[in-house]
Design a protein around this motif. Structure first.
Motif, mmCIF file in Angstrom:
data_model
loop_
_atom_site.group_PDB
_atom_site.id
_atom_site.type_symbol
_atom_site.label_atom_id
_atom_site.label_comp_id
_atom_site.label_asym_id
_atom_site.label_seq_id
_atom_site.Cartn_x
_atom_site.Cartn_y
_atom_site.Cartn_z
ATOM 1 N N ASN A 218 1.472 15.030 7.246
ATOM 2 C CA ASN A 218 0.248 14.628 7.957
ATOM 3 C C ASN A 218 -0.018 13.129 7.878
ATOM 4 O O ASN A 218 -0.900 12.625 8.563
ATOM 5 C CB ASN A 218 -0.971 15.366 7.383
ATOM 6 N N ILE A 219 0.731 12.423 7.034
ATOM 7 C CA ILE A 219 0.546 10.983 6.867
ATOM 8 C C ILE A 219 1.387 10.261 7.917
ATOM 9 O O ILE A 219 2.575 10.554 8.078
ATOM 10 C CB ILE A 219 0.963 10.518 5.452
ATOM 11 N N GLU A 220 0.774 9.332 8.626
ATOM 12 C CA GLU A 220 1.503 8.591 9.656
ATOM 13 C C GLU A 220 2.718 7.886 9.051
ATOM 14 O O GLU A 220 2.642 7.340 7.947
ATOM 15 C CB GLU A 220 0.585 7.572 10.333
ATOM 16 N N SER A 221 3.808 7.877 9.794
ATOM 17 C CA SER A 221 5.087 7.357 9.286
ATOM 18 C C SER A 221 5.058 5.860 8.996
ATOM 19 O O SER A 221 5.931 5.361 8.294
ATOM 20 C CB SER A 221 6.212 7.679 10.266
ATOM 21 N N ARG A 222 4.073 5.142 9.493
ATOM 22 C CA ARG A 222 4.001 3.691 9.225
ATOM 23 C C ARG A 222 3.591 3.396 7.781
ATOM 24 O O ARG A 222 3.659 2.254 7.339
ATOM 25 C CB ARG A 222 3.057 3.007 10.200
ATOM 26 N N PHE A 223 3.155 4.403 7.047
ATOM 27 C CA PHE A 223 2.705 4.196 5.672
ATOM 28 C C PHE A 223 3.759 4.644 4.669
ATOM 29 O O PHE A 223 4.434 5.651 4.882
ATOM 30 C CB PHE A 223 1.405 4.975 5.406
ATOM 31 N N ASP A 224 3.875 3.891 3.569
ATOM 32 C CA ASP A 224 4.724 4.307 2.453
ATOM 33 C C ASP A 224 3.998 5.399 1.672
ATOM 34 O O ASP A 224 2.793 5.280 1.396
ATOM 35 C CB ASP A 224 5.025 3.121 1.537
ATOM 36 N N VAL A 225 4.729 6.425 1.318
ATOM 37 C CA VAL A 225 4.140 7.599 0.668
ATOM 38 C C VAL A 225 4.775 7.801 -0.700
ATOM 39 O O VAL A 225 5.968 7.595 -0.884
ATOM 40 C CB VAL A 225 4.373 8.856 1.553
ATOM 41 N N ILE A 226 3.947 8.183 -1.667
ATOM 42 C CA ILE A 226 4.428 8.656 -2.966
ATOM 43 C C ILE A 226 3.973 10.109 -3.090
ATOM 44 O O ILE A 226 2.773 10.382 -3.182
ATOM 45 C CB ILE A 226 3.866 7.827 -4.143
ATOM 46 N N VAL A 227 4.931 11.016 -3.035
ATOM 47 C CA VAL A 227 4.598 12.435 -3.176
ATOM 48 C C VAL A 227 4.449 12.744 -4.661
ATOM 49 O O VAL A 227 5.281 12.343 -5.479
ATOM 50 C CB VAL A 227 5.695 13.317 -2.547
ATOM 51 N N ASP A 228 3.363 13.441 -4.987
ATOM 52 C CA ASP A 228 3.086 13.764 -6.393
ATOM 53 C C ASP A 228 4.262 14.475 -7.041
ATOM 54 O O ASP A 228 4.703 15.529 -6.557
ATOM 55 C CB ASP A 228 1.847 14.652 -6.517
ATOM 56 N N ILE B 124 0.834 -1.204 0.000
ATOM 57 C CA ILE B 124 0.000 0.000 0.000
ATOM 58 C C ILE B 124 0.867 1.252 0.000
ATOM 59 O O ILE B 124 1.841 1.338 0.747
ATOM 60 C CB ILE B 124 -0.903 0.026 1.256
ATOM 61 N N TYR B 125 0.473 2.195 -0.834
ATOM 62 C CA TYR B 125 1.137 3.497 -0.893
ATOM 63 C C TYR B 125 0.080 4.586 -0.778
ATOM 64 O O TYR B 125 -1.007 4.463 -1.340
ATOM 65 C CB TYR B 125 1.898 3.674 -2.207
ATOM 66 N N ILE B 126 0.421 5.639 -0.062
ATOM 67 C CA ILE B 126 -0.446 6.808 0.025
ATOM 68 C C ILE B 126 0.095 7.845 -0.944
ATOM 69 O O ILE B 126 1.252 8.256 -0.855
ATOM 70 C CB ILE B 126 -0.470 7.397 1.456
ATOM 71 N N SER B 127 -0.744 8.264 -1.893
ATOM 72 C CA SER B 127 -0.381 9.284 -2.871
ATOM 73 C C SER B 127 -0.834 10.631 -2.337
ATOM 74 O O SER B 127 -2.025 10.856 -2.115
ATOM 75 C CB SER B 127 -1.072 8.984 -4.199
ATOM 76 N N CYS B 128 0.132 11.537 -2.113
ATOM 77 C CA CYS B 128 -0.214 12.830 -1.536
ATOM 78 C C CYS B 128 0.618 13.943 -2.175
ATOM 79 O O CYS B 128 1.582 13.677 -2.881
ATOM 80 C CB CYS B 128 0.003 12.816 -0.020
ATOM 81 N N ASN B 129 0.215 15.177 -1.907
ATOM 82 C CA ASN B 129 1.030 16.298 -2.363
ATOM 83 C C ASN B 129 2.040 16.676 -1.274
ATOM 84 O O ASN B 129 1.985 16.156 -0.157
ATOM 85 C CB ASN B 129 0.161 17.480 -2.808
ATOM 86 N N LYS B 130 2.968 17.560 -1.600
ATOM 87 C CA LYS B 130 4.055 17.911 -0.669
ATOM 88 C C LYS B 130 3.528 18.450 0.655
ATOM 89 O O LYS B 130 4.092 18.179 1.712
ATOM 90 C CB LYS B 130 4.983 18.944 -1.308
ATOM 91 N N ASN B 131 2.446 19.226 0.600
ATOM 92 C CA ASN B 131 1.899 19.831 1.816
ATOM 93 C C ASN B 131 1.271 18.799 2.747
ATOM 94 O O ASN B 131 1.165 19.041 3.949
ATOM 95 C CB ASN B 131 0.864 20.899 1.466
ATOM 96 N N GLN B 132 0.837 17.676 2.211
ATOM 97 C CA GLN B 132 0.171 16.657 3.027
ATOM 98 C C GLN B 132 1.143 15.630 3.600
ATOM 99 O O GLN B 132 0.799 14.925 4.545
ATOM 100 C CB GLN B 132 -0.871 15.910 2.173
ATOM 101 N N GLN B 133 2.324 15.562 3.057
ATOM 102 C CA GLN B 133 3.265 14.500 3.396
ATOM 103 C C GLN B 133 3.482 14.362 4.906
ATOM 104 O O GLN B 133 3.495 13.250 5.435
ATOM 105 C CB GLN B 133 4.597 14.753 2.693
#
Length: 194
Positions: free
Chosen positions: A55-65, A44-53
């Protein structure tokens, strides 16, 4: 291989507050969706913009737009930039009634000989774009669309071999984009829990 992408990168202008943080299902919506997907053993990846990064809990993998301000297209194209050898199951954070059974049903169609697999919308005959499996074969179309500044996911769907399916329950595809739609969905949820 299938990976999941939860789209939270929008500005939520019609809702007036961040949809991914809505506490409709007893927790922030992006966490609710991630936990649904975790039960299905999909990365699972959370797709977010730079401003939201942050706010996403660190346990999740993030893909910044990488591609800013182009809607869901930017999130999906950014995911393909990370990994274009997999199929991406895309789920928007405003699908507040989505459940595991509906997601599993979509995943069960992954082996269909098509580029994209999606549901028919709840309230029209158009195909969904943000509860959809985009196969790796669509990567080049996303690259071209970004290069052409053509940010319509419906146009991507029209250029591909598309498999559309009816959801087991149409109400599970309920999008909440405005406060009124959110109130209607919350009434529906309360009705289900009576």
């Amino acid at each position: 291989m299938l990976k999941a992408l939860i789209l939270v990168g929008g500005v939520s202008s019609r809702m007036g507050k961040d949809k991914y943080l809505l506490n409709v299902n007893s927790k922030p919506q992006y966490i609710y969706l991630a936990e649904l997907l975790k039960e299905l053993n999909i990365p699972i990846y959370i797709s977010c913009n730079k401003n939201q990064q942050n706010n996403i809990e660190s346990r999740f993998d993030v893909i910044v737009d990488i591609f800013q301000g182009v809607g869901p297209m930017g999130g999906i194209a950014s995911a393909f930039e990370l990994d274009n050898n997999v199929d991406w199951l895309v789920i928007a954070c405003d699908l507040i009634l989505i459940d595991r059974a509906t997601i599993k049903f979509l995943i069960s169609k992954q082996d269909e000989p098509s580029d994209i697999i999606t549901f028919i919308k709840r309230d029209s005959d158009f195909p969904e774009t943000t509860i959809t499996i985009y196969k790796s074969s669509t990567h080049s179309l996303f690259k071209q669309a970004i290069a052409d500044k053509s940010y319509s996911l419906q146009k991507i769907l029209r250029k591909c071999k598309l498999e559309t399916i009816n959801p087991p329950e149409k109400n599970k595809l309920w999008n909440a984009n405005t406060p009124i739609e959110l109130q209607e969905a919350q009434k529906f949820i309360k009705g289900l829990n009576l």
